[in-house]
Design an enzyme around this catalytic site. Sequence first.
Site, PDB file in Angstrom:
ATOM      1  N   ILE A   1       1.078  -1.469   0.413  1.00 52.98           N
ATOM      2  CA  ILE A   1      -0.164  -0.075  -0.103  1.00 52.98           C
ATOM      3  C   ILE A   1       0.822   1.306  -0.014  1.00 52.98           C
ATOM      4  CG2 ILE A   1       0.092   0.140   2.581  1.00 52.98           C
ATOM      5  CD1 ILE A   1      -2.933   1.336   2.378  1.00 52.98           C
ATOM      6  N   CYS A   2      -0.002   2.551  -1.091  1.00 49.95           N
ATOM      7  CA  CYS A   2       0.541   3.241  -0.122  1.00 49.95           C
ATOM      8  C   CYS A   2       2.346   3.707  -1.751  1.00 49.95           C
ATOM      9  CB  CYS A   2       1.453   3.898   1.359  1.00 49.95           C
ATOM     10  SG  CYS A   2       1.919   5.610   1.217  1.00 49.95           S
ATOM     11  N   ALA A   3       3.345   3.981  -1.216  1.00 54.59           N
ATOM     12  CA  ALA A   3       4.662   3.757  -1.575  1.00 54.59           C
ATOM     13  C   ALA A   3       4.883   2.549  -2.382  1.00 54.59           C
ATOM     14  CB  ALA A   3       5.171   5.147  -1.275  1.00 54.59           C
TER      15      ALA A   3
ATOM     16  N   TYR B   1       0.872   5.288  -4.141  1.00 51.91           N
ATOM     17  CA  TYR B   1       0.380   6.926  -3.707  1.00 51.91           C
ATOM     18  C   TYR B   1       0.649   7.824  -4.871  1.00 51.91           C
ATOM     19  CZ  TYR B   1       0.393  11.239  -0.627  1.00 51.91           C
ATOM     20  OH  TYR B   1       0.746  12.242  -0.682  1.00 51.91           O
TER      21      TYR B   1
END
Length: 184
Positions: free
Chosen positions: A101-103, A122
């Site tokens: 998740i995200c970066a 992200y």
Amino acid sequence: MSKVYVLLAEGFEEVEALTPVDLLRRAGIEVVLVSITEKIEVRGARRINVISDIGIDELKDDGDMLILPGGMPGTNNLRDSEKVREAILRYNEQGKYLAAICAAPTVFGGMGLLKGLKATCYPGMEDGLKGATFTGEYASVAVDGRFITSRGVGTAIDFSLALIEILCSKEKADEIARSVVYKR
């Protein structure tokens, strides 16, 4: 019962790590927190200390999934860890689920594991999804085969419910969503 390992690096995003831990445990999934450092206590990006269950040297291949939370510098620390890369490659070779998740999806991208797959991350990190088709802002979670990726803190519940749906069932994910008063 499914078993999942969550890899924690110094500077991890706490919400992205602990929301999946919480919701997957509510679903009856065994979740093990893994410190990728020498210390069992890992400090998150917001200076919240979390006590891991095990260190990276104790990580076994008996899990069904590895989860990489994002955050900075957590994602860079995951990316730079040879032991993390080795674990990801082992799980990939064994056909197990890999979630980030995200970066953190950029860790998979940098390893060349997302080629030809749909993925998200992200905003602004899309270049790190090397070879993947970016699903854009319309999808908070992208699932393509064994790879599950998500956008960030605001998508942590959607990400967690997607993992439950994969490991258990849609019915279980819906049940957990209702139990935490979350509308899917």
